[in-house]
Write a protein that holds these residues in place. Structure first.
Motif, mmCIF file in Angstrom:
data_model
loop_
_atom_site.group_PDB
_atom_site.id
_atom_site.type_symbol
_atom_site.label_atom_id
_atom_site.label_comp_id
_atom_site.label_asym_id
_atom_site.label_seq_id
_atom_site.Cartn_x
_atom_site.Cartn_y
_atom_site.Cartn_z
ATOM 1 N N THR A 38 0.839 -1.195 0.000
ATOM 2 C CA THR A 38 0.000 0.000 0.000
ATOM 3 C C THR A 38 0.875 1.246 0.000
ATOM 4 O OG1 THR A 38 -1.730 -1.193 1.198
ATOM 5 C CG2 THR A 38 -1.863 1.214 1.224
ATOM 6 N N GLY A 39 1.964 1.227 0.767
ATOM 7 C CA GLY A 39 2.894 2.344 0.810
ATOM 8 C C GLY A 39 3.571 2.589 -0.526
ATOM 9 N N LEU A 40 3.718 1.535 -1.336
ATOM 10 C CA LEU A 40 4.314 1.670 -2.661
ATOM 11 C C LEU A 40 3.294 2.107 -3.720
ATOM 12 C CD1 LEU A 40 6.617 -1.486 -2.678
ATOM 13 C CD2 LEU A 40 7.322 0.911 -2.527
ATOM 14 N N GLY A 41 2.036 2.260 -3.308
ATOM 15 C CA GLY A 41 1.014 2.744 -4.231
ATOM 16 C C GLY A 41 0.101 1.677 -4.806
ATOM 17 N N TYR A 42 0.302 0.414 -4.435
ATOM 18 C CA TYR A 42 -0.591 -0.635 -4.927
ATOM 19 C C TYR A 42 -1.924 -0.572 -4.193
ATOM 20 C CZ TYR A 42 3.432 -2.650 -7.259
ATOM 21 O OH TYR A 42 4.506 -2.846 -8.074
ATOM 22 N N GLN A 43 -2.990 -0.899 -4.907
ATOM 23 C CA GLN A 43 -4.327 -0.863 -4.324
ATOM 24 C C GLN A 43 -4.895 -2.270 -4.214
ATOM 25 O OE1 GLN A 43 -6.839 1.676 -6.636
ATOM 26 N NE2 GLN A 43 -5.453 3.415 -6.538
#
Length: 182
Positions: A38-43
């Protein structure tokens, strides 16, 4: 097959930490991976496949058709599959319950010396044709066609006689009309 099993077993062992973790430790590890992703931008998205419940139908013609009127609709009266209830066996028309791309196919069998020329229609506009022509042949002629159509919710598709060329179509489930949403 064996290599795929070994790869799967290896992955399961790595994720589980070698098999010596408690269920709570596995959940904690999963939550840590989820936080990093999530921190890397994955949803975390749900799969959209099948949310429309699946739209597919299969229908056939049980009785012979002869001398159809100008652009008369061919009504395939036996429905063996109608997931999504988009095909109406009383009108012969398919109505899109959701927008998207749909595939349709239809087959026709006629009688020696007879013909039955059809067209698939989208909202009143002919899209493609199928010519089943037994004039000059001794066997039973057959034809088929397939189209993909981008449709909006409420759009209609059906098969009709091309102009007045609906002379003879063989019933007894030899003629069919089917479709599904990609």
């Amino acid at each position: 097959m064996n290599s795929a099993f070994v790869l799967l077993l290896t992955f399961a062992t790595i994720v589980s930490g070698g098999g010596h973790e408690t269920p709570q430790q596995v959940v904690t590890r999963y939550n840590n991976y989820k936080t990093i992703c999530t921190g890397l931008g994955y949803q975390n998205l749900q799969c959209k496949a099948g949310n429309d419940g699946g739209i597919v139908f299969q229908s056939t013609l049980t009785k012979d058709l002869q001398n159809l009127k100008y652009q008369e609709t061919v009504i395939y009266d036996k429905v063996t599959l109608n997931e999504g209830n988009a095909y109406n066996k009383d009108t012969g028309k398919f109505t899109a319950t959701v927008g998207g791309v749909y595939a349709f196919s239809w087959t026709t069998l006629s009688y020696p010396g007879k013909y039955f020329i059809t067209e698939i229609v989208h909202n009143g506009n002919a899209i493609a044709y199928s010519q089943c022509d037994g004039r000059g042949v001794t066997g039973y002629p057959s034809s088929s066609n397939q189209v993909n159509i981008k449709m909006k919710k409420g759009d209609k598709v059906w098969i009709r006689a091309m102009e007045k060329y609906g002379q003879y179509a063989y019933g007894r489930n030899w003629c069919s009309f089917s479709g599904y949403k990609f």
